[in-house]
Scaffold this motif. Structure first.
Motif, short mmCIF file in Angstrom:
data_model
loop_
_atom_site.label_atom_id
_atom_site.label_comp_id
_atom_site.label_asym_id
_atom_site.label_seq_id
_atom_site.Cartn_x
_atom_site.Cartn_y
_atom_site.Cartn_z
N LEU A 124 0.83 -1.21 0.00
CA LEU A 124 0.00 0.00 0.00
C LEU A 124 0.86 1.25 0.00
O LEU A 124 0.63 2.18 -0.79
CB LEU A 124 -0.93 -0.01 1.21
CG LEU A 124 -2.11 -0.99 1.17
CD1 LEU A 124 -2.86 -0.98 2.49
CD2 LEU A 124 -3.05 -0.64 0.02
N THR A 125 1.84 1.30 0.89
CA THR A 125 2.68 2.49 0.97
C THR A 125 3.50 2.67 -0.31
O THR A 125 3.61 3.78 -0.84
CB THR A 125 3.64 2.40 2.17
OG1 THR A 125 2.89 2.09 3.34
CG2 THR A 125 4.35 3.72 2.39
N LEU A 126 4.09 1.58 -0.78
CA LEU A 126 4.87 1.66 -2.02
C LEU A 126 4.03 2.20 -3.17
O LEU A 126 4.47 3.09 -3.91
CB LEU A 126 5.41 0.28 -2.40
CG LEU A 126 6.63 -0.26 -1.65
CD1 LEU A 126 6.96 -1.66 -2.13
CD2 LEU A 126 7.83 0.66 -1.84
N PHE A 127 2.84 1.66 -3.32
CA PHE A 127 2.00 2.03 -4.46
C PHE A 127 1.56 3.49 -4.36
O PHE A 127 1.58 4.22 -5.36
CB PHE A 127 0.77 1.12 -4.54
CG PHE A 127 0.03 1.26 -5.84
CD1 PHE A 127 0.49 0.64 -6.99
CD2 PHE A 127 -1.14 2.02 -5.91
CE1 PHE A 127 -0.19 0.77 -8.19
CE2 PHE A 127 -1.81 2.16 -7.11
CZ PHE A 127 -1.34 1.54 -8.25
N ILE A 128 1.18 3.93 -3.15
CA ILE A 128 0.73 5.31 -2.99
C ILE A 128 1.87 6.29 -3.26
O ILE A 128 1.71 7.27 -4.02
CB ILE A 128 0.16 5.53 -1.57
CG1 ILE A 128 -1.15 4.75 -1.41
CG2 ILE A 128 -0.08 7.01 -1.30
CD1 ILE A 128 -1.68 4.75 0.01
N VAL A 129 3.02 6.05 -2.64
CA VAL A 129 4.16 6.96 -2.82
C VAL A 129 4.63 6.95 -4.26
O VAL A 129 4.88 8.02 -4.86
CB VAL A 129 5.31 6.57 -1.87
CG1 VAL A 129 6.55 7.42 -2.16
CG2 VAL A 129 4.90 6.74 -0.42
N CYS A 130 4.77 5.78 -4.84
CA CYS A 130 5.24 5.69 -6.23
C CYS A 130 4.25 6.33 -7.20
O CYS A 130 4.65 6.95 -8.19
CB CYS A 130 5.49 4.24 -6.62
SG CYS A 130 6.92 3.51 -5.81
N THR A 131 2.95 6.19 -6.93
CA THR A 131 1.95 6.81 -7.79
C THR A 131 2.10 8.33 -7.79
O THR A 131 2.12 8.98 -8.85
CB THR A 131 0.53 6.44 -7.32
OG1 THR A 131 0.35 5.02 -7.43
CG2 THR A 131 -0.52 7.13 -8.18
N VAL A 132 2.20 8.90 -6.60
CA VAL A 132 2.34 10.35 -6.49
C VAL A 132 3.61 10.84 -7.18
O VAL A 132 3.60 11.81 -7.95
CB VAL A 132 2.33 10.77 -5.00
CG1 VAL A 132 2.66 12.26 -4.87
CG2 VAL A 132 0.98 10.46 -4.37
N VAL A 133 4.71 10.16 -6.91
CA VAL A 133 6.00 10.60 -7.45
C VAL A 133 6.05 10.44 -8.98
O VAL A 133 6.51 11.35 -9.69
CB VAL A 133 7.15 9.82 -6.79
CG1 VAL A 133 8.47 10.12 -7.49
CG2 VAL A 133 7.25 10.19 -5.32
N LEU A 134 5.58 9.31 -9.49
CA LEU A 134 5.62 9.10 -10.94
C LEU A 134 4.68 10.04 -11.68
O LEU A 134 5.02 10.56 -12.75
CB LEU A 134 5.28 7.65 -11.26
CG LEU A 134 6.33 6.59 -10.88
CD1 LEU A 134 5.82 5.19 -11.18
CD2 LEU A 134 7.64 6.84 -11.62
N LEU A 135 3.49 10.27 -11.14
CA LEU A 135 2.54 11.17 -11.80
C LEU A 135 3.02 12.61 -11.80
O LEU A 135 2.78 13.36 -12.75
CB LEU A 135 1.17 11.07 -11.13
CG LEU A 135 0.39 9.77 -11.36
CD1 LEU A 135 -0.92 9.78 -10.59
CD2 LEU A 135 0.12 9.56 -12.86
N LEU A 136 3.70 13.00 -10.72
CA LEU A 136 4.20 14.39 -10.62
C LEU A 136 5.60 14.54 -11.19
O LEU A 136 6.14 15.64 -11.17
CB LEU A 136 4.19 14.83 -9.15
CG LEU A 136 2.82 14.89 -8.47
CD1 LEU A 136 2.96 15.33 -7.02
CD2 LEU A 136 1.88 15.84 -9.23
N ASP A 137 6.17 13.41 -11.64
CA ASP A 137 7.53 13.43 -12.18
C ASP A 137 8.50 14.05 -11.17
O ASP A 137 9.35 14.89 -11.50
CB ASP A 137 7.59 14.20 -13.49
CG ASP A 137 8.90 13.96 -14.25
OD1 ASP A 137 9.54 12.91 -13.99
OD2 ASP A 137 9.28 14.81 -15.07
N ALA A 138 8.37 13.61 -9.92
CA ALA A 138 9.21 14.13 -8.84
C ALA A 138 10.13 13.02 -8.35
O ALA A 138 10.19 11.93 -8.93
CB ALA A 138 8.33 14.65 -7.71
N GLN A 139 10.83 13.30 -7.28
CA GLN A 139 11.69 12.28 -6.68
C GLN A 139 11.85 12.56 -5.19
O GLN A 139 11.69 13.70 -4.75
CB GLN A 139 13.06 12.25 -7.35
CG GLN A 139 13.85 13.55 -7.24
CD GLN A 139 15.18 13.46 -7.95
OE1 GLN A 139 15.51 12.45 -8.55
NE2 GLN A 139 15.96 14.53 -7.90
#
Length: 233
Positions: free
Chosen positions: A51-66
């Motif tokens: 759950l945590t991996l998917f939520i964090v990765c979703t936000v970061v990948l969609l926003l093109d952040a790191q």
């Protein structure tokens, strides 16, 4: 594309066996009394991790952040502190359950306190034919919370892997999802396996105590090392 998704699943299984993950789930397994409970603990850890991996990765990948290296270091340090708490809890329960004091009344009415231990004793069995079942345990929220924390600490590295492996954001998220499923499967299997020696040793007090002590001390040591590496070194 299919090969990338399969790779994500297999890497997820491998990821479940990282030393800090193994230490955390082994300490949680010392609380279980059956093969099934241990497997549920592992699956709950994997679900929280996913759950945590998917939520964090979703936000970061969609926003093109790191995630910054400093934040990733703090999250790893938090995992180290959590491991120290889990290991300390195993040792605390070991000391508590080995020896305790209680009042004992004799037939002549004299009451006194004495030390006693139930370590290694088999649970009492009811004679009633209507009570031959195992009480259903509640959902292992502790394991879920531990998995959530581990997922936060591991998200930085997984974002890099997903970004490198995926040709699109959605393929990257699919990779993360299958990675999470792999970690659930891997940790459920590991928890069930590690419960076997713990459960078998319950009839041999010194073996049972030795296994629990090894798990507790090892978890504390790994947590302290992780904390030192990310805060001091």
């Amino acid at each position: 594309m299919f090969s990338i998704l399969v790779l994500g699943f297999l890497i997820g299984i491998r990821h479940a066996f990282e030393p800090d993950h193994v230490a955390a789930v082994a300490s949680l397994a010392t609380r279980t009394t059956s093969f099934r409970q241990a497997a549920r603990q592992g699956a709950a850890w994997g679900l929280g991790h996913t759950l945590t991996l998917f939520i964090v990765c979703t936000v970061v990948l969609l926003l093109d952040a790191q995630l910054s290296e400093q934040l990733a270091g703090y999250l790893e340090a938090a995992v180290g502190a959590m491991l120290m708490l889990l290991g300390t809890d195993v040792i605390r329960r070991l000391v508590r359950d080995r020896i305790h004091f209680h009042a004992h009344r004799h037939a002549d009415g004299v009451t006194h306190f004495h030390a006693h231990s139930h370590a290694g004793e088999a649970p009492k069995v009811h004679d009633s034919r209507h009570h031959q079942h195992e009480h259903r345990a509640g959902y292992p929220y502790r394991a879920l919370c531990v998995g959530l924390m581990h997922g936060m600490a591991g998200s930085a590295a997984l974002i890099v892997l997903a970004a490198q492996a995926a040709q699109s954001i959605w393929l990257g998220l699919a990779y993360v999802a299958l990675f999470g499923v792999g970690s659930i499967v891997g940790m459920a299997v590991f928890s069930a396996i590690i419960s076997l020696p713990l459960k078998s040793a319950q009839t041999l007090t010194w073996v049972n105590n030795s296994l629990h002590a090894a798990v507790g001390i090892g978890t504390v040591a790994l947590g302290a090392t992780t904390l030192y590496q990310h805060l001091v070194a």
